[in-house]
Structure formats: structure tokens, C-alpha cells
Design a protein around this motif. Sequence first.
Motif, PDB file in Angstrom:
ATOM      1  N   ALA A 162       0.845  -1.190   0.000  1.00 29.25           N
ATOM      2  CA  ALA A 162       0.000   0.000   0.000  1.00 29.25           C
ATOM      3  C   ALA A 162       0.882   1.242   0.000  1.00 29.25           C
ATOM      4  N   ASP A 163       0.389   2.299  -0.637  1.00 25.59           N
ATOM      5  CA  ASP A 163       1.051   3.597  -0.650  1.00 25.59           C
ATOM      6  C   ASP A 163       0.142   4.624   0.017  1.00 25.59           C
ATOM      7  N   TYR A 164       0.762   5.529   0.773  1.00 24.68           N
ATOM      8  CA  TYR A 164       0.001   6.592   1.422  1.00 24.68           C
ATOM      9  C   TYR A 164       0.567   7.935   0.988  1.00 24.68           C
ATOM     10  N   THR A 165      -0.260   8.734   0.329  1.00 25.72           N
ATOM     11  CA  THR A 165       0.133  10.077  -0.091  1.00 25.72           C
ATOM     12  C   THR A 165      -0.069  11.034   1.078  1.00 25.72           C
ATOM     13  N   ILE A 166       1.020  11.631   1.544  1.00 27.22           N
ATOM     14  CA  ILE A 166       0.962  12.527   2.691  1.00 27.22           C
ATOM     15  C   ILE A 166       0.336  13.856   2.263  1.00 27.22           C
ATOM     16  N   PRO A 167      -0.765  14.270   2.877  1.00 27.01           N
ATOM     17  CA  PRO A 167      -1.482  15.480   2.439  1.00 27.01           C
ATOM     18  C   PRO A 167      -0.585  16.720   2.410  1.00 27.01           C
ATOM     19  N   SER A 168      -0.821  17.561   1.405  1.00 27.07           N
ATOM     20  CA  SER A 168      -0.145  18.852   1.241  1.00 27.07           C
ATOM     21  C   SER A 168       1.365  18.719   1.062  1.00 27.07           C
ATOM     22  N   THR A 169       1.819  17.542   0.644  1.00 29.80           N
ATOM     23  CA  THR A 169       3.244  17.329   0.374  1.00 29.80           C
ATOM     24  C   THR A 169       3.378  16.508  -0.909  1.00 29.80           C
ATOM     25  N   PRO A 170       4.568  16.497  -1.500  1.00 30.23           N
ATOM     26  CA  PRO A 170       4.794  15.635  -2.665  1.00 30.23           C
ATOM     27  C   PRO A 170       5.247  14.234  -2.265  1.00 30.23           C
ATOM     28  N   LEU A 171       5.121  13.896  -0.979  1.00 27.23           N
ATOM     29  CA  LEU A 171       5.685  12.660  -0.452  1.00 27.23           C
ATOM     30  C   LEU A 171       4.675  11.507  -0.453  1.00 27.23           C
ATOM     31  N   THR A 172       5.194  10.324  -0.754  1.00 26.72           N
ATOM     32  CA  THR A 172       4.406   9.104  -0.682  1.00 26.72           C
ATOM     33  C   THR A 172       5.180   8.075   0.134  1.00 26.72           C
ATOM     34  N   LEU A 173       4.522   7.521   1.142  1.00 30.55           N
ATOM     35  CA  LEU A 173       5.111   6.479   1.976  1.00 30.55           C
ATOM     36  C   LEU A 173       4.558   5.136   1.525  1.00 30.55           C
ATOM     37  N   GLY A 174       5.453   4.201   1.241  1.00 29.82           N
ATOM     38  CA  GLY A 174       5.017   2.902   0.757  1.00 29.82           C
ATOM     39  C   GLY A 174       5.513   1.763   1.630  1.00 29.82           C
ATOM     40  N   VAL A 175       4.680   0.734   1.760  1.00 31.22           N
ATOM     41  CA  VAL A 175       5.050  -0.484   2.479  1.00 31.22           C
ATOM     42  C   VAL A 175       4.577  -1.664   1.631  1.00 31.22           C
ATOM     43  N   ALA A 176       5.471  -2.629   1.392  1.00 31.63           N
ATOM     44  CA  ALA A 176       5.096  -3.767   0.564  1.00 31.63           C
ATOM     45  C   ALA A 176       5.840  -5.021   1.005  1.00 31.63           C
ATOM     46  N   TYR A 177       5.165  -6.144   0.867  1.00 34.59           N
ATOM     47  CA  TYR A 177       5.810  -7.435   1.089  1.00 34.59           C
ATOM     48  C   TYR A 177       6.202  -7.987  -0.279  1.00 34.59           C
ATOM     49  N   VAL A 178       7.489  -8.276  -0.442  1.00 35.73           N
ATOM     50  CA  VAL A 178       8.035  -8.752  -1.713  1.00 35.73           C
ATOM     51  C   VAL A 178       8.569 -10.159  -1.520  1.00 35.73           C
ATOM     52  N   ASP A 179       8.318 -11.046  -2.486  1.00 39.38           N
ATOM     53  CA  ASP A 179       8.774 -12.425  -2.345  1.00 39.38           C
ATOM     54  C   ASP A 179       8.919 -13.073  -3.722  1.00 39.38           C
ATOM     55  N   THR A 180       9.550 -14.244  -3.747  1.00 35.52           N
ATOM     56  CA  THR A 180       9.688 -15.067  -4.946  1.00 35.52           C
ATOM     57  C   THR A 180       9.429 -16.518  -4.566  1.00 35.52           C
ATOM     58  N   ASP A 181       9.345 -17.378  -5.591  1.00 36.52           N
ATOM     59  CA  ASP A 181       9.209 -18.811  -5.301  1.00 36.52           C
ATOM     60  C   ASP A 181      10.558 -19.518  -5.403  1.00 36.52           C
ATOM     61  N   ILE A 182      11.662 -18.752  -5.347  1.00 30.98           N
ATOM     62  CA  ILE A 182      13.002 -19.344  -5.359  1.00 30.98           C
ATOM     63  C   ILE A 182      13.302 -19.897  -3.970  1.00 30.98           C
ATOM     64  N   GLY A 183      13.310 -21.201  -3.840  1.00 27.70           N
ATOM     65  CA  GLY A 183      13.582 -21.838  -2.559  1.00 27.70           C
ATOM     66  C   GLY A 183      15.067 -21.960  -2.280  1.00 27.70           C
ATOM     67  N   ARG A 184      15.404 -22.232  -1.016  1.00 31.25           N
ATOM     68  CA  ARG A 184      16.814 -22.360  -0.623  1.00 31.25           C
ATOM     69  C   ARG A 184      17.486 -23.507  -1.370  1.00 31.25           C
ATOM     70  N   GLY A 185      16.782 -24.642  -1.509  1.00 29.10           N
ATOM     71  CA  GLY A 185      17.362 -25.776  -2.222  1.00 29.10           C
ATOM     72  C   GLY A 185      17.566 -25.479  -3.691  1.00 29.10           C
ATOM     73  N   GLU A 186      16.598 -24.757  -4.283  1.00 28.27           N
ATOM     74  CA  GLU A 186      16.678 -24.443  -5.706  1.00 28.27           C
ATOM     75  C   GLU A 186      17.838 -23.514  -6.019  1.00 28.27           C
TER      76      GLU A 186
END
Length: 282
Positions: free
Chosen positions: A227-251
Motif C-alpha cells: 500500500a502507498d500513502y500520499t501525505i497530504p499537502s506534500t509531494p511525499l508518498t510512503l510505501g510499504v510492501a511485502y516482496v517475495d519469490t518462489d526461489i527456494g533455498r534448495g533451488e
Amino acid sequence: MRFSTLLLGGIALAAATPVFAQDSAPPKPITVTGSVGLVSDYRFRGVSQSDENLAIQGGLTATHESGLYVGTWGSNLAGWGTFGGANMELDLIAGFKLPVGGGSLDVGATWYMYPNGFDNTDFIEPYAKLSGTAGPVNLTAGVAFAPKQEALGPWYSNGTSAANGVYDRPGAKDSNLYLWGDVSSGVPGTGLTVKGHIGYSNGNKGLGPFATSVAPTGEYFDWLLGADYTIPSTPLTLGVAYVDTDIGRGESAYLQPSFSEGQDGTGSIANGKVVVSLTAAF
């Protein structure tokens, strides 16, 4: 006295001018936009390019009214993949965007380069993406295909060879395919935008020159929820995201130690992680 006369005359002229004339100014033929930001981890298609450390990023884009555009984007790097030069990625981008139905079609190419590095780590990747809306939801589907180039070839068959600097197949070339889909939607009255991404990579299995790779395990999926949050009256956007892959440790075991934070052979730089960003647009 002269200033007062000019001021009164200007007020009278403005009052006599129809309101709609103020809205008829022609748009500028070229617009320039940009952004600069800080991210807790630079993830490229789910894989860390900053050794799971902070990265400073920014870009500029100049767009002509015809739909043609050129731009550049950069970020610092660290850890996995030295690229044979400066600890920096600098992308050059050019393309053409045109309206299609209620959405748009964007066709272009990105040149990935690494300043002061070796030419065989740079590569070009043409792309096409189609964007549109379904009610309040924004949708994008894209394809990027990089033709055979040395930067995409499996010069190292495993991470041990890469760590020792011994090429298994010097000069090897390969291509890479990337398919992706993005979805986002604003939450009314909150300044929040929720977003999701899924991508599929298919390319060489191994590491390229200086342990670089776009698809190190040959093929894999990556995804993002955030999700992204646009901070009012500013040009700033705060973002938080969970990023992942299906690349396993064995692979990815054959990629070690090069495929780990600090290149110590433990963990993975493609594991799931929460990424936080703060971006200023202009």
C-alpha cells in the motif's frame, strides 16, 4: 502613479475577460516529471540488488505531447553482482505511449547500464504494456523480452565459480523473457492506494559476467502486496510492501555463496521481505 494606473488597468482587463479564456491556454508540448526516494531494499523482480540494504533512487522523464518520451532512472547497488564497475545502476528509457480504447499502450525499451563497468554487463530490454481500468481498479499487463546478449548469458554455472572468479562459459549469450501484471486501487477519502504485482521470469540458469543475472534459477515467479500513502499537502508518498519469490533455498543452493546477503553463503537475497519506501515526486 504609473504603477497604480497599470494595476487598475490590469484589474479592469481581467474583469472584462471571459472566464473560459483563462482555461484555453494551450498545454505545453513537453512535460518533465521526476521523483527521488529512499527504499529499505532495492528489489528487482523480487531479488535484492542492494544486498538487502538501503538504496537511494531517482529518475526523470520528458514526455512530448505526441506520446514520445525519454527518461533515466538510477539506484545504488551493493553485494550481489559487482557489474565490474561503479556501485550504481543507471537506466536509459525511451518509448511511445498512445491511447487505446479507455486505456493506453506503451511500447519502448530500457538500456540497463552500470557506469564505469564493463560493456558485457549492460543490456537492452524492449517492452510493451497495456494499461486500463475496471471501475475503481487500475490494471496493467506487460511483457519484456531481452534478446541474446552477453550480460544475460550463464558465464558461471554456479556460485562457487563466481566467488573464485573462474568463468565456466566465458562469452556465453542468452535471452530473457519477463511477463507481469499490476493492479492498484485508491481507498476513497484516505490517501491510501493498495497494490499488487506478479511477475514471471524465464532466462539463463546461472550467473552472468561479474555474477550478474536477471533470472538466476532459469525461471521463477515474483510477487508484491502493499500500500502507498500520499501525505497530504506534500509531494511525499510512503510505501510499504511485502516482496517475495518462489526461489527456494534448495533451488538456489548452486548459486551460493554469491546469492546471499554479504555473499557469506547463508540465507538468500530472494527471500520474502517487507520493503519500506519514501518517495518525493515533482
